[in-house]
Write a protein that holds these residues in place. Structure first.
Motif, PDB file in Angstrom:
ATOM      1  N   VAL A  35      -8.960  -1.615   2.015  1.00  0.00           N
ATOM      2  CA  VAL A  35      -8.769  -0.743   3.176  1.00  0.00           C
ATOM      3  C   VAL A  35      -8.415  -1.627   4.356  1.00  0.00           C
ATOM      4  O   VAL A  35      -9.170  -2.546   4.709  1.00  0.00           O
ATOM      5  CB  VAL A  35     -10.044   0.072   3.474  1.00  0.00           C
ATOM      6  CG1 VAL A  35      -9.874   0.863   4.770  1.00  0.00           C
ATOM      7  CG2 VAL A  35     -10.369   1.005   2.316  1.00  0.00           C
ATOM      8  N   SER A  36      -7.274  -1.384   4.966  1.00  0.00           N
ATOM      9  CA  SER A  36      -6.814  -2.230   6.066  1.00  0.00           C
ATOM     10  C   SER A  36      -6.241  -1.391   7.199  1.00  0.00           C
ATOM     11  O   SER A  36      -5.483  -0.452   6.947  1.00  0.00           O
ATOM     12  CB  SER A  36      -5.749  -3.218   5.573  1.00  0.00           C
ATOM     13  OG  SER A  36      -5.186  -3.936   6.652  1.00  0.00           O
ATOM     14  N   ALA A  37      -6.601  -1.761   8.416  1.00  0.00           N
ATOM     15  CA  ALA A  37      -6.068  -1.059   9.593  1.00  0.00           C
ATOM     16  C   ALA A  37      -4.587  -1.337   9.787  1.00  0.00           C
ATOM     17  O   ALA A  37      -3.890  -0.582  10.462  1.00  0.00           O
ATOM     18  CB  ALA A  37      -6.851  -1.464  10.837  1.00  0.00           C
ATOM     19  N   SER A  38      -4.090  -2.429   9.208  1.00  0.00           N
ATOM     20  CA  SER A  38      -2.660  -2.737   9.257  1.00  0.00           C
ATOM     21  C   SER A  38      -2.083  -2.595   7.864  1.00  0.00           C
ATOM     22  O   SER A  38      -2.725  -2.957   6.868  1.00  0.00           O
ATOM     23  CB  SER A  38      -2.431  -4.164   9.766  1.00  0.00           C
ATOM     24  OG  SER A  38      -1.058  -4.525   9.647  1.00  0.00           O
ATOM     25  N   ASP A  39      -0.865  -2.099   7.775  1.00  0.00           N
ATOM     26  CA  ASP A  39      -0.232  -1.984   6.461  1.00  0.00           C
ATOM     27  C   ASP A  39       0.695  -3.154   6.177  1.00  0.00           C
ATOM     28  O   ASP A  39       1.417  -3.160   5.178  1.00  0.00           O
ATOM     29  CB  ASP A  39       0.525  -0.656   6.322  1.00  0.00           C
ATOM     30  CG  ASP A  39       1.606  -0.474   7.371  1.00  0.00           C
ATOM     31  OD1 ASP A  39       1.675  -1.293   8.321  1.00  0.00           O
ATOM     32  OD2 ASP A  39       2.380   0.494   7.260  1.00  0.00           O
ATOM     33  N   ASN A  40       0.657  -4.182   7.048  1.00  0.00           N
ATOM     34  CA  ASN A  40       1.480  -5.379   6.863  1.00  0.00           C
ATOM     35  C   ASN A  40       0.625  -6.636   6.857  1.00  0.00           C
ATOM     36  O   ASN A  40      -0.371  -6.727   7.595  1.00  0.00           O
ATOM     37  CB  ASN A  40       2.521  -5.511   7.986  1.00  0.00           C
ATOM     38  CG  ASN A  40       3.711  -4.605   7.789  1.00  0.00           C
ATOM     39  OD1 ASN A  40       4.210  -4.449   6.679  1.00  0.00           O
ATOM     40  ND2 ASN A  40       4.164  -3.987   8.863  1.00  0.00           N
ATOM     41  N   PHE A  41       1.012  -7.594   6.039  1.00  0.00           N
ATOM     42  CA  PHE A  41       0.458  -8.939   6.133  1.00  0.00           C
ATOM     43  C   PHE A  41       1.185  -9.666   7.257  1.00  0.00           C
ATOM     44  O   PHE A  41       2.400  -9.542   7.407  1.00  0.00           O
ATOM     45  CB  PHE A  41       0.660  -9.704   4.820  1.00  0.00           C
ATOM     46  CG  PHE A  41       0.123 -11.111   4.846  1.00  0.00           C
ATOM     47  CD1 PHE A  41      -1.182 -11.379   4.458  1.00  0.00           C
ATOM     48  CD2 PHE A  41       0.922 -12.160   5.272  1.00  0.00           C
ATOM     49  CE1 PHE A  41      -1.686 -12.668   4.489  1.00  0.00           C
ATOM     50  CE2 PHE A  41       0.430 -13.452   5.307  1.00  0.00           C
ATOM     51  CZ  PHE A  41      -0.871 -13.708   4.921  1.00  0.00           C
ATOM     52  N   LEU A  42       0.453 -10.451   8.039  1.00  0.00           N
ATOM     53  CA  LEU A  42       1.039 -11.220   9.134  1.00  0.00           C
ATOM     54  C   LEU A  42       0.722 -12.688   8.942  1.00  0.00           C
ATOM     55  O   LEU A  42      -0.455 -13.070   8.829  1.00  0.00           O
ATOM     56  CB  LEU A  42       0.480 -10.744  10.488  1.00  0.00           C
ATOM     57  CG  LEU A  42       0.820 -11.610  11.703  1.00  0.00           C
ATOM     58  CD1 LEU A  42       2.327 -11.585  11.979  1.00  0.00           C
ATOM     59  CD2 LEU A  42       0.045 -11.131  12.929  1.00  0.00           C
TER      60      LEU A  42
END
Length: 402
Positions: A35-42
Motif C-alpha cells: 500500500v503506497s500513497a504514491s503510485d510511482n517509484f522515485l
C-alpha cells in the motif's frame, strides 16, 4: 494452512525492496500486498539534477503497479490512515487490509516548521521531494534571468547533508557554465559541527577535503549554526546574523508520517518507529519498520542538533534484514538476521557537477575501523552509471542483485 499475509506500507527504496525480497525468500509461497500513497517509484538521489534541467520527472520515476504485479504482489495506490496493531489491520483511503506481518516503510515528511519562512510558498526552496525539486527548478530559471547571491544549507536537525552538499557543488558548476561564477557570492550554511560531518560523525580527512573543495569553488562556509527564520531574500541565523540572497535552497529536518506518530505504542515523538536490530518493533514481533521510518539513536551530542541520513543504501539493507526475518518466522523459525543501523556500511557517491567524492566506511556510525573519501571525476561517472543501473534493477524487481 492458508498462506501468510505480508502487508508493506510504502513503495520506494525500503518498501519496494522489502516486498520483493520477502516474496523471493519464500519462493512465492506468501501473499504480499503493498500500500503506497504514491503510485510511482522515485530515485531520490537524482533530485539534485532536476532543477537544472539535467533530469525530468520521467527520467527518475517509474510506475509501481507493473513492477509489483509482474512479481505476483498486489499493489494498492492508497494512503494508510490508521493502524490497529491488536487486530492486525491497517485502514487506508481505499479500504481495510489485514496482515500476519506488517512492514512500515512510510518514509518521511519535511518538517518545515523548524524554521519559519521555509516550506511551500515560503522564501527558500528545497529539493527533498519531486514537487519541491520542480519548484526549485522554476526558481532557478528565474534566478538566471536576474542573478544575485545564493545560499545553500541544512537546518538544525537535518540529516540529508549529502544531497545539500551535492546541490551546493552542482550550483557552483552551473554558475560557471552560465558565466556567473565571479558575480555570485555562494554561501554554505550548516548545522554540522564541522565540514564533512554528513550526519555520520565525519570520516578521516573529510573536513580537510571539503575545506579544499569549498576554497576551490569560492564558497563561504557558516558552520555549527541554527537558522532562526527566512525572510524574502534574507536568511536570519539564530544569533541574529543575516545573509542576503537572490536564491536559496535549504534542506529541512525529516519527520515520520502522521499515521505512524498516532500509533504511539511503536512510534517516538517524531513519528519514527523504535526497532530492534532485527527491525522488528520493540513491542511487536510481527511488525517491522525499515528505511527512513526507523528511529535511530546517534552516539554523539552536538551543540546544534544534527540528524542522521537513512536514505538509499541503508534503507535497502534494513529491508533485506526484515525480509529474511519475516521469511524465517513464516517458516516456523525465529528471526536470526541482525544488523544494527550503525553497523551498516556507509556507501555514498556525492556528485559535484563534473566531479565528486566517493564515500566508503565499514560502518554508518562510529566507532569505525575504516573510512575513506575518494575525490575525482570518476565519482560523477559512477553516480550516472549507478542511477541507470538502480532504476533498471528496481523497475524489473531484481532486488537480490547488489
Amino acid at each position: 494452512m492458508s498462506r501468510k499475509k505480508v502487508l508493506v506500507l510504502g513503495g520506494n527504496f525500503a518498501g519496494l525492496t522489502a516486498a520483493l525480497a520477502v516474496r523471493h525468500e519464500l519462493h512465492g509461497d506468501v501473499d504480499v500486498r503493498v500500500v503506497s500513497a504514491s503510485d510511482n517509484f522515485l530515485f531520490n538521489p537524482s533530485l539534485i539534477w532536476l532543477p537544472f534541467g539535467k533530469r525530468s520527472p520521467a527520467d527518475i520515476t517509474f510506475p509501481l503497479a507493473p513492477t509489483f504485479e509482474s512479481h505476483g504482489i498486489d499493489f494498492v495506490h492508497a494512503e494508510a490512515t490508521g493502524l490497529d496493531l491488536d487486530g492486525r489491520k491497517v485502514t487506508t483511503s481505499s479500504g481495510v487490509y489485514d496482515y500476519d506481518y506488517l512492514v512500515i516503510a512510510t518514509g518521511y515528511r519535511n518538517n518545515f516548521g523548524v524554521v519559519p519562512g521555509l516550506g511551500p510558498g515560503g522564501n527558500a526552496y528545497t529539493i527533498t521531494t519531486l514537487n519541491d525539486a520542480i519548484k526549485a527548478g522554476e526558481g532557478w530559471r528565474r534566478f538566471l534571468a536576474e542573478p544575485g547571491d545564493i545560499v545553500v544549507g541544512a537546518t538544525q536537525g537535518a540529516g540529508c547533508f549529502g544531497a545539500a552538499y551535492e546541490y551546493l557543488f552542482n550550483i557552483s558548476h552551473q554558475l560557471r557554465k552560465a558565466g556567473l561564477k565571479r558575480r555570485v557570492k555562494l554561501t554554505w550554511v550548516s548545522s554540522e559541527p564541522f565540514l564533512g560531518h554528513f550526519g555520520i560523525g565525519g570520516l578521516p580527512h573529510g573536513e580537510g577535503l571539503l575545506s579544499m573543495f569549498l576554497k576551490k569553488e569560492s564558497i563561504t562556509p557558516v558552520m555549527n549554526t541554527a537558522m532562526d527564520h527566512v525572510d524574502e531574500g534574507r536568511l536570519v541565523l539564530a544569533d541574529g546574523t543575516g545573509i542576503d540572497f537572490r536564491y536559496a535552497m535549504i534542506v529541512p529536518p525529516f519527520v515520520g508520517q502522521e499515521v505512524i506518530k498516532a500509533t504511539g505504542e511503536i512510534a517516538d515523538a517524531k513519528g519514527y518507529v523504535k526497532v530492534r536490530d532485527t527491525y522488528q518493533t520493540v513491542s511487536r514481533d510481527e511488525v517491522y519498520a525499515v528505511g527512513i521510518a526507523v528511529a535511530v539513536d546517534v552516539p554523539w551530542q552536538t551543540s546544534t542538533p544534527v540528524g542522521v541520513p537513512k536514505t538509499g543504501f541503508p534503507a535497502e539493507r534494513m529491508a533485506h534484514v526484515a525480509a529474511s526475518n519475516i521469511a524465517a518466522q513464516i517458516q516456523g523459525g525465529k528471526p536470526t538476521v541482525r544488523k544494527p543501523f550503525g553497523d551498516i556500511p556507509a556507501v555514498c557517491v556525492m556528485d559535484a557537477g563534473n566531479n565528486g567524492v566517493i564515500i566508503l566506511a565499514d560502518k554508518m556510525l562510529p566507532p569505525r575501523k575504516h573510512g575513506v573519501l575518494i575525490p575525482g571525476p570518476q565519482a560523477h561517472a559512477m553516480k550516472l552509471g549507478f542511477e541507470k543501473y538502480f532504476l533498471w534493477k528496481a523497475r524489473h524487481g531484481h532486488v537480490t542483485l547488489p
